[in-house]
Write an enzyme that holds these catalytic residues in place. Structure first.
Site, PDB file in Angstrom:
ATOM      1  N   HIS A  35      -5.115  -4.678  -0.837  1.00 24.85           N
ATOM      2  CA  HIS A  35      -5.080  -3.722  -1.947  1.00 24.85           C
ATOM      3  C   HIS A  35      -4.993  -4.402  -3.313  1.00 24.85           C
ATOM      4  CE1 HIS A  35      -4.706   0.019   0.425  1.00 24.85           C
ATOM      5  NE2 HIS A  35      -4.096  -0.756   1.299  1.00 24.85           N
ATOM      6  N   LYS A  89     -12.229  -1.762   0.554  1.00 30.14           N
ATOM      7  CA  LYS A  89     -11.622  -1.158  -0.622  1.00 30.14           C
ATOM      8  C   LYS A  89     -12.466  -1.478  -1.865  1.00 30.14           C
ATOM      9  CE  LYS A  89      -7.312  -1.015   1.828  1.00 30.14           C
ATOM     10  NZ  LYS A  89      -7.893  -1.375   3.147  1.00 30.14           N
ATOM     11  N   SER A 130       0.794  -1.223   0.000  1.00 36.16           N
ATOM     12  CA  SER A 130       0.000   0.000   0.000  1.00 36.16           C
ATOM     13  C   SER A 130       0.828   1.275   0.000  1.00 36.16           C
ATOM     14  CB  SER A 130      -0.944   0.010   1.209  1.00 36.16           C
ATOM     15  OG  SER A 130      -0.204  -0.011   2.412  1.00 36.16           O
TER      16      SER A 130
END
Length: 414
Positions: free
Chosen positions: A216, A248, A188
């Site tokens: 991610h 996310k 990240s």
């Protein structure tokens, strides 16, 4: 030994050491982005956030909103209790089956926090003093704290350096009973990826366990967004543990653990972060399930996200900015020489309608100050080119800003 008069005194000293002098010049953190957006638009200025994890642009999708509303009317809002002691809704196991099937693993367990998923899994699994946890030196804080919370020995290897990991295991593997290696699908902070094929070779060679944090990379890597294994052409079932978040690409909140059925059934009755935490609120789970379904139906979003991130990296390079090792998927940083320059850049961009909080000492104790850009399938080419142009037009750091920070730092050191 330094003694502090109170907890407040101790906190103030630690905050100074963390670099709070930078906030004397500018505090871009904890911005109320809904108010910012409204204020800019009221002035006729377009507001764009590059600070949020809405990779697939689903956070405000009408179908997700509708599903969440329907669940409120049907099951209400409250989580009520731990699923073990208070029972669960039918949607809990439905989602777990859906996420496991999508990723390509046998089974899954959903937890109320992505951060917690890493912390509790690592700390609980590696519970012997003769165990060892090998983590990348740039591992996320949740991985670091999970490792430090375990009685196992913790070893850090150089970032994405599989030769170094191999070397460490060759020297030390026989000293330990169980060994867990933890990496991330997309890191990240730098936006680069782990080398999964090489990691699996190492896993088989040394008879270790492998955990991949896909926070991610779900919805970001792979043609259909299934993550690192799909992106690098590997069977995901060769990985022992895949952990991710719903906050996310899945436009919701929480975490999940994917593994073999036997592992998940064991965790279901014993994993502290699951047993002693509440289950999902029905609304949160409804949003995540709707997002997971939309990701599979509207696959164009995954390609558009990649196109946007690649365009940003290309235009940044054309204009002389460094993006470090980022591969151009989801997260791409722009690196700066100093914390102050980074703070200055963040303020300048916000004045132009671009919200990109800085990553400096005050936020993350890591070298290499940067602006970290998170991309969405909803970003436009004009917005991407516009933010780079705004950086190009940025004036040098003012003498006043340098004076304010220097004075604050001198006071902090006194």
């Amino acid at each position: 030994m330094t003694r502090h008069r109170s907890l407040s005194d101790y906190a103030s000293r630690r905050f100074r050491l963390a670099g709070n002098a930078l906030l004397e010049f500018n505090n871009p953190f904890f911005a109320q982005i809904d108010k910012l957006k409204a204020d800019f638009e009221a002035q006729g200025t377009h507001f764009v956030s590059f600070a949020n994890y809405d990779y697939l642009g689903l956070a405000n999708h009408p179908r997700i909103r509708e599903e969440a509303k329907r669940e409120v009317d049907g099951l209400g809002i409250g989580a009520l209790a731990s699923r073990l002691v208070g029972g669960e809704r039918t949607t809990h196991k439905q989602f777990e089956a859906e996420i496991a099937r999508f990723i390509g693993m046998e089974s899954a367990l959903a937890l109320v926090s992505g951060y917690l998923s890493n912390v509790t899994t690592i700390a609980y699994l590696m519970n012997g003093k003769r165990d060892a946890i090998f983590i990348d030196e740039l591992a996320h804080n949740s991985i670091v704290y999970g490792a430090e919370g375990a009685p196992a020995h913790v070893v850090k290897f150089r970032h994405n350096d599989m030769d170094h990991l191999d070397h460490l295991l060759a020297r030390h593997r026989e000293e330990y009973r169980n060994v867990l290696v933890v990496v991330e699908g997309v890191y990240s902070m730098d936006g680069d990826t782990a080398d999964l094929p090489r990691l699996l070779e190492i896993k088989d060679k040394y008879k270790i366990w492998l955990m991949v944090d896909e926070a991610h990379s779900l919805g970001v890597l792979g043609e259909t967004g299934r993550g690192l294994a799909e992106h690098q052409g590997v069977d995901p079932q060769r990985i022992d543990l895949i952990i991710g978040t719903l906050s996310k690409s899945l436009a919701s909140c929480g975490g999940y653990i994917c593994a073999r059925k036997e592992v998940i059934e064991w965790f279901r009755f014993t994993l502290p972060g699951f047993v002693y935490s509440v289950g999902f609120s029905p609304v949160v789970l409804a949003a995540a399930r709707a997002a997971l379904a939309l990701m599979q139906e509207e696959t164009w979003r995954i390609g558009k996200l990649a196109q946007n991130a690649e365009l940003f990296r290309q235009v940044a390079h054309e204009n002389g900015f460094s993006t470090g090792p980022a591969i151009g998927r989801g997260v791409v940083p722009i690196l700066f020489e100093s914390d102050l320059e980074t703070m200055w850049a963040a303020r300048h961009l916000l004045e132009k309608g671009f919200y990109v909080p800085p990553v400096v000492r005050i936020g993350v104790p890591k070298d290499g100050p940067r602006l970290r850009f998170f991309f969405s399938a909803n970003h436009t080419e004009a917005e991407i080119r516009g933010v780079i142009q705004a950086l190009r037009d940025m004036p040098p750091v003012s003498e006043e800003a340098q004076r304010i920070v220097a004075a604050a730092m001198a006071g902090a050191a006194a």
